[in-house]
Structures are given as C-alpha cells and as structure tokens.
Design a protein around this motif. Structure first.
Motif, PDB file in Angstrom:
ATOM      1  N   VAL A   3       0.782  -1.265  -0.009  1.00 41.44           N
ATOM      2  CA  VAL A   3      -0.036   0.106   0.212  1.00 41.44           C
ATOM      3  C   VAL A   3       0.855   1.220  -0.051  1.00 41.44           C
ATOM      4  N   ALA A   4       0.442   2.474  -0.841  1.00 46.53           N
ATOM      5  CA  ALA A   4       1.192   3.609  -0.831  1.00 46.53           C
ATOM      6  C   ALA A   4       1.374   4.075   0.617  1.00 46.53           C
ATOM      7  N   ALA A   5       2.446   4.464   1.112  1.00 45.64           N
ATOM      8  CA  ALA A   5       2.585   4.988   2.441  1.00 45.64           C
ATOM      9  C   ALA A   5       1.578   6.249   2.568  1.00 45.64           C
ATOM     10  N   SER A   6       1.572   7.007   1.570  1.00 47.25           N
ATOM     11  CA  SER A   6       0.802   8.299   1.536  1.00 47.25           C
ATOM     12  C   SER A   6      -0.536   8.224   1.848  1.00 47.25           C
ATOM     13  N   ALA A   7      -1.219   6.969   1.639  1.00 49.55           N
ATOM     14  CA  ALA A   7      -2.776   6.616   1.733  1.00 49.55           C
ATOM     15  C   ALA A   7      -3.166   6.778   3.179  1.00 49.55           C
ATOM     16  N   PHE A   8      -2.374   6.423   4.084  1.00 46.01           N
ATOM     17  CA  PHE A   8      -2.407   6.508   5.405  1.00 46.01           C
ATOM     18  C   PHE A   8      -2.418   7.941   6.009  1.00 46.01           C
ATOM     19  N   GLY A   9      -1.862   9.073   5.379  1.00 41.46           N
ATOM     20  CA  GLY A   9      -1.998  10.419   5.838  1.00 41.46           C
ATOM     21  C   GLY A   9      -2.973  11.012   5.062  1.00 41.46           C
ATOM     22  N   GLU A  10      -3.505  10.649   3.941  1.00 45.03           N
ATOM     23  CA  GLU A  10      -4.435  11.408   3.134  1.00 45.03           C
ATOM     24  C   GLU A  10      -5.675  11.716   3.786  1.00 45.03           C
ATOM     25  N   LYS A  11      -6.074  12.913   3.574  1.00 44.67           N
ATOM     26  CA  LYS A  11      -7.375  13.349   4.244  1.00 44.67           C
ATOM     27  C   LYS A  11      -8.532  12.907   3.480  1.00 44.67           C
ATOM     28  N   LEU A  12      -9.864  12.634   4.012  1.00 46.76           N
ATOM     29  CA  LEU A  12     -10.922  12.238   3.497  1.00 46.76           C
ATOM     30  C   LEU A  12     -11.472  13.652   3.039  1.00 46.76           C
ATOM     31  N   GLN A  13     -11.584  13.630   1.633  1.00 48.12           N
ATOM     32  CA  GLN A  13     -11.952  14.997   0.914  1.00 48.12           C
ATOM     33  C   GLN A  13     -13.478  14.927   0.669  1.00 48.12           C
ATOM     34  N   VAL A  14     -14.188  14.221   0.783  1.00 43.76           N
ATOM     35  CA  VAL A  14     -15.639  14.112   0.589  1.00 43.76           C
ATOM     36  C   VAL A  14     -16.428  14.001   1.789  1.00 43.76           C
ATOM     37  N   GLU A  15     -17.799  14.221   1.703  1.00 41.64           N
ATOM     38  CA  GLU A  15     -18.695  14.020   2.791  1.00 41.64           C
ATOM     39  C   GLU A  15     -19.003  12.629   2.836  1.00 41.64           C
ATOM     40  N   PRO A  16     -18.432  11.752   4.003  1.00 42.82           N
ATOM     41  CA  PRO A  16     -18.430  10.434   4.156  1.00 42.82           C
ATOM     42  C   PRO A  16     -19.748   9.716   3.765  1.00 42.82           C
ATOM     43  N   ALA A  17     -20.013   8.632   3.230  1.00 40.07           N
ATOM     44  CA  ALA A  17     -21.124   8.020   2.705  1.00 40.07           C
ATOM     45  C   ALA A  17     -21.805   7.562   3.810  1.00 40.07           C
ATOM     46  N   TRP A  18     -21.179   7.387   4.914  1.00 36.79           N
ATOM     47  CA  TRP A  18     -22.095   6.752   6.365  1.00 36.79           C
ATOM     48  C   TRP A  18     -22.884   7.743   6.953  1.00 36.79           C
ATOM     49  N   LYS A  19     -22.702   8.849   6.503  1.00 39.40           N
ATOM     50  CA  LYS A  19     -23.808  10.085   6.652  1.00 39.40           C
ATOM     51  C   LYS A  19     -24.879  10.013   6.274  1.00 39.40           C
ATOM     52  N   LYS A  20     -25.186   9.314   5.072  1.00 38.98           N
ATOM     53  CA  LYS A  20     -26.383   9.235   4.268  1.00 38.98           C
ATOM     54  C   LYS A  20     -26.797   7.820   4.188  1.00 38.98           C
ATOM     55  N   LEU A  21     -25.992   6.751   4.317  1.00 38.17           N
ATOM     56  CA  LEU A  21     -26.303   5.381   4.360  1.00 38.17           C
ATOM     57  C   LEU A  21     -26.294   4.492   5.520  1.00 38.17           C
ATOM     58  N   PRO A  22     -26.849   3.761   5.779  1.00 39.77           N
ATOM     59  CA  PRO A  22     -26.828   2.841   6.924  1.00 39.77           C
ATOM     60  C   PRO A  22     -25.791   1.798   6.812  1.00 39.77           C
ATOM     61  N   SER A  23     -25.000   1.660   7.917  1.00 40.27           N
ATOM     62  CA  SER A  23     -23.703   1.041   8.058  1.00 40.27           C
ATOM     63  C   SER A  23     -23.669   0.009   9.196  1.00 40.27           C
ATOM     64  N   TRP A  24     -22.733  -0.960   8.807  1.00 40.10           N
ATOM     65  CA  TRP A  24     -22.643  -2.185   9.639  1.00 40.10           C
ATOM     66  C   TRP A  24     -21.165  -2.147  10.102  1.00 40.10           C
ATOM     67  N   PHE A  25     -20.853  -2.729  11.236  1.00 37.01           N
ATOM     68  CA  PHE A  25     -19.344  -2.780  11.601  1.00 37.01           C
ATOM     69  C   PHE A  25     -19.114  -3.906  12.299  1.00 37.01           C
ATOM     70  N   LEU A  26     -17.976  -4.518  11.920  1.00 34.83           N
ATOM     71  CA  LEU A  26     -17.456  -5.835  12.555  1.00 34.83           C
ATOM     72  C   LEU A  26     -15.994  -5.556  13.230  1.00 34.83           C
ATOM     73  N   VAL A  27     -16.103  -5.640  14.547  1.00 33.57           N
ATOM     74  CA  VAL A  27     -14.752  -5.220  15.449  1.00 33.57           C
ATOM     75  C   VAL A  27     -14.085  -6.502  15.575  1.00 33.57           C
ATOM     76  N   ALA A  28     -12.911  -6.696  15.034  1.00 34.43           N
ATOM     77  CA  ALA A  28     -12.017  -7.872  15.409  1.00 34.43           C
ATOM     78  C   ALA A  28     -11.209  -7.711  16.576  1.00 34.43           C
ATOM     79  N   THR A  29     -11.767  -8.511  17.736  1.00 36.64           N
ATOM     80  CA  THR A  29     -11.150  -8.081  19.036  1.00 36.64           C
ATOM     81  C   THR A  29      -9.711  -8.764  19.456  1.00 36.64           C
ATOM     82  N   ALA A  30      -9.116  -9.433  18.437  1.00 36.72           N
ATOM     83  CA  ALA A  30      -7.792 -10.239  18.578  1.00 36.72           C
ATOM     84  C   ALA A  30      -6.972  -9.378  17.400  1.00 36.72           C
ATOM     85  N   ASP A  31      -7.267  -8.442  17.134  1.00 34.35           N
ATOM     86  CA  ASP A  31      -6.590  -7.879  15.900  1.00 34.35           C
ATOM     87  C   ASP A  31      -5.354  -6.877  16.397  1.00 34.35           C
ATOM     88  N   GLN A  32      -4.166  -7.370  15.665  1.00 37.86           N
ATOM     89  CA  GLN A  32      -2.696  -6.967  16.005  1.00 37.86           C
ATOM     90  C   GLN A  32      -2.400  -5.669  14.894  1.00 37.86           C
TER      91      GLN A  32
END
Length: 262
Positions: free
Chosen positions: A185-214
């Motif tokens: 992955v390009a290193a710059s991707a981690f520091g790039e700011k989100l430029q748009v209004e995020p989709a989750w503000k208009k769409l329903p969202s679901w999230f899976l948390v991986a509790t043993a994630d390293q």
C-alpha cells in the motif's frame, strides 16, 4: 391452442423485464473491497458463503495507491453494476468505500470489517491518535515504487512478522500463502485526508470489530463504529477475519442485506 400460446408468450414478454428489474432492485450485489497487505482472494471464503445463500458478490482489486483515487475507482465499478450495491470494506478498504459510497448513487449500504471510520478532513492516522500502537506498525517494511518522474514509498509487512500481526488465528500453511501474495500500500494513503462528505452520513452502516486484531487496535475500531453510528458486532479474530471467520463476516453482510430489503 395457438391463441393460448400467443397469450402466454405475451404475458412472459411483459413479465420477464419486470422480474429482472425486481430481482436487481431488491437484492443488492455485494461488492467486496480488500485492504492493505491483501488482495481480492482474501474474500474467497466469504464469497463461497454468500453464494450458498444465493447472493451475488464481486471482489474488487483495490489499487492501494491513494484514498481518493481508490475510492473513485471503486465508485466507478459500483456504478457499472445493474441495480443496488452493498459495499463491504476490510481494513483500509473501509475508508475506500466511504469515498465510493458518496459518489455512486446505487450504493445502498456500507459494511466495515476490522476497519476505520473517517469523517471529512480526517486521515487514517488521525483516527488512530490516542490509541495504543498495534504491533503492525513495527512490522512494516518500506519499499519504493515509481511515481511519475519521482519515486514514492509503499509498505509491506515483514514476512517473518506476518503471522503475528495479520493472521495469528490461521494455520501457518494458510499464512504462508497470504504473506507471499500480500500487496503493498502507498504510504501516503494513511495520511491522506478524506476529501468528500462520508457515505456513512447518508447510508446505513454495519461494523465488525475484530477483538484480537494486532493490525488495528480493537478500541480504535470500536470508536470508529460509534463515530459512524454503525450496527456493530464483535468477533474474536485476527485482522484476517474474513479468512479465519468467514461465517461471522457473511452473517453481518446478510444482516445488512435483510435490512435493505423494501
């Protein structure tokens, strides 16, 4: 008899397009977006489960070059799929679907898997501030790649650390394949700011948390899920949860699809 057949043919001619339209508009196609250090094959077990449930699914080859450009690419693919789409993003793929869902008007919902929840003006690094640094950070190997007339930096996971930080709940023979097929992955991707209004503000969202994630601190994942007001489940799994716990990942996707039915 000819009159009956003629009438039946006419009815089928009228009904076939309606049936096709009904199928495409009621059950979204699942578009799966992988994250850093993985490729589209990381969704193979989830795709198998979805196909068993009769769900259309497609795994994207995420370019991993930059947040906005990757999001534009996924949005373009989504817009070319007939009917509604459910976007599913793992890890870095989560911010990518946040961009794509804001641009493709046939996207109806978002599923985040062991991921991030960015708001406009935030980067991935911004959302991790204040949380304990995961072991992944010390296992990254920088490489260079051509970027126009210059060079840029990209990251892989050190091969001898891959099992520990990415897929500790998988057998070594599986991990051995994942670590040599990982995509940088390009290193710059981690520091790039989100430029748009995020989709989750208009769409329903679901999230899976991986509790043993390293790779991503589970508390950072919980904070992300809360920020985007997602319906959330927790699964004891490594970052490679789509490979190690495909039934649970698929279950959340099916839950999202059921909620999106008219």
């Amino acid at each position: 008899m000819k009159k009956v057949l003629s009438t039946l043919t006419a009815l089928l001619a009228l009904g076939a397009p309606a049936l096709a339209e009904n199928t495409s508009t009621t059950t979204p196609t699942v578009l799966l977006v992988h994250g850093a250090f993985a490729d589209a094959s990381s969704w193979s077990r989830v795709i198998e489960e979805l196909h068993k449930a009769g769900i259309e699914a497609q795994a994207v080859a995420n370019p991993l070059r930059g947040l906005q450009s990757d999001g534009d690419y996924v949005a373009s693919l989504a817009q070319q799929i007939p009917g509604p789409v459910l976007l599913v993003g793992h890890s870095y793929g989560g911010p990518v679907i946040t961009v794509a869902g804001s641009e493709a008007d046939n996207v109806k919902g978002l599923v985040y898997v062991a991921s991030f929840g960015l708001d406009r003006g935030q980067s991935i690094q911004d959302t991790l501030a204040g949380f304990k640094e995961p072991p992944l950070n010390s296992a990254l190997q920088p490489l260079s790649y051509p970027n126009g007339a210059a060079t840029a930096t990209e990251f892989l996971i050190q091969k001898d650390r891959f099992h520990e930080v990415f897929s500790a709940d998988l057998p070594h023979n599986v991990t051995d394949v994942l670590r040599v097929s990982q995509r940088p992955v390009a290193a710059s991707a981690f520091g790039e700011k989100l430029q748009v209004e995020p989709a989750w503000k208009k769409l329903p969202s679901w999230f899976l948390v991986a509790t043993a994630d390293q790779a991503i601190n589970p508390d950072a994942q919980r904070a992300a899920a809360q920020r985007i007001h997602a319906t959330t489940i927790e699964v004891e799994a490594s970052h490679a949860v789509a490979v190690s716990r495909p039934a649970e990942v698929t279950g959340l996707i099916l839950q999202a699809l059921k909620s999106l039915q008219p």
